[in-house]
Design a protein around this motif. Structure first.
Motif, mmCIF file in Angstrom:
data_model
loop_
_atom_site.group_PDB
_atom_site.id
_atom_site.type_symbol
_atom_site.label_atom_id
_atom_site.label_comp_id
_atom_site.label_asym_id
_atom_site.label_seq_id
_atom_site.Cartn_x
_atom_site.Cartn_y
_atom_site.Cartn_z
ATOM 1 N N ARG A 27 34.791 46.130 35.109
ATOM 2 C CA ARG A 27 34.873 46.025 36.571
ATOM 3 C C ARG A 27 33.514 45.824 37.214
ATOM 4 O O ARG A 27 33.423 45.291 38.312
ATOM 5 C CB ARG A 27 35.463 47.302 37.145
ATOM 6 N N ARG A 34 30.364 44.961 41.774
ATOM 7 C CA ARG A 34 31.759 44.831 41.401
ATOM 8 C C ARG A 34 32.036 43.364 41.073
ATOM 9 O O ARG A 34 31.676 42.484 41.838
ATOM 10 C CB ARG A 34 32.642 45.290 42.552
ATOM 11 N N VAL A 41 34.447 40.002 40.055
ATOM 12 C CA VAL A 41 35.758 39.431 40.326
ATOM 13 C C VAL A 41 36.456 39.225 38.997
ATOM 14 O O VAL A 41 36.000 38.450 38.162
ATOM 15 C CB VAL A 41 35.618 38.085 41.069
ATOM 16 N N GLN A 90 39.698 38.251 36.623
ATOM 17 C CA GLN A 90 40.948 37.507 36.554
ATOM 18 C C GLN A 90 41.547 37.682 35.170
ATOM 19 O O GLN A 90 40.862 37.501 34.161
ATOM 20 C CB GLN A 90 40.677 36.023 36.787
ATOM 21 N N ALA A 105 35.524 37.867 33.945
ATOM 22 C CA ALA A 105 34.943 38.707 34.983
ATOM 23 C C ALA A 105 33.671 38.026 35.463
ATOM 24 O O ALA A 105 32.836 37.622 34.667
ATOM 25 C CB ALA A 105 34.624 40.092 34.421
ATOM 26 N N ARG A 106 33.542 37.901 36.787
ATOM 27 C CA ARG A 106 32.413 37.147 37.308
ATOM 28 C C ARG A 106 31.587 37.987 38.271
ATOM 29 O O ARG A 106 32.111 38.560 39.218
ATOM 30 C CB ARG A 106 32.905 35.884 38.011
ATOM 31 N N CYS A 107 30.290 38.028 37.990
ATOM 32 C CA CYS A 107 29.334 38.654 38.905
ATOM 33 C C CYS A 107 28.747 37.553 39.773
ATOM 34 O O CYS A 107 28.403 36.484 39.276
ATOM 35 C CB CYS A 107 28.228 39.345 38.105
ATOM 36 N N SER A 108 28.628 37.822 41.060
ATOM 37 C CA SER A 108 28.118 36.780 41.958
ATOM 38 C C SER A 108 26.668 36.438 41.639
ATOM 39 O O SER A 108 26.158 35.403 42.028
ATOM 40 C CB SER A 108 28.258 37.226 43.408
ATOM 41 N N GLN A 114 29.588 34.534 34.679
ATOM 42 C CA GLN A 114 30.876 34.900 34.148
ATOM 43 C C GLN A 114 30.803 35.506 32.754
ATOM 44 O O GLN A 114 30.021 35.065 31.920
ATOM 45 C CB GLN A 114 31.745 33.641 34.111
#
Ligand SMILES: [Zn+2]
Ligand SMILES: [Zn+2]
Length: 62
Positions: free
Chosen positions: A30, A38, A40, A42, A50-53, A57
């Motif tokens: 997460r 946090r 994103v 999917q 999971a992707r961190c801005s 990814q």
């Protein structure tokens, strides 16, 4: 410094055995390990992404 990708706290802070157990079982991470943002998440048919801005990814291992 790295962070727990399950609970978002510092790896050095406390016991994350339970977190690792969850992560190795079914749950996607997460929080980003590098910045604790946090992510994103999917869920895909093959697993999850999971992707961190900031850090991009992460993809589940097959
Ligand atoms: Zn943890
Ligand atoms: Zn990050």
């Amino acid at each position: 410094m790295t962070y727990c990708s399950f609970c978002g706290k510092e790896e050095a802070d406390g016991d994350h055995a339970f977190c690792r157990q969850r992560l190795s079982a079914i749950d996607p991470p997460r929080y980003c390990r590098e910045c604790a943002r946090r992510m994103v998440v999917q869920v895909t048919p093959d697993g999850w992404t999971a992707r961190c801005s900031r850090h991009g990814q992460t993809v589940s291992r097959p």
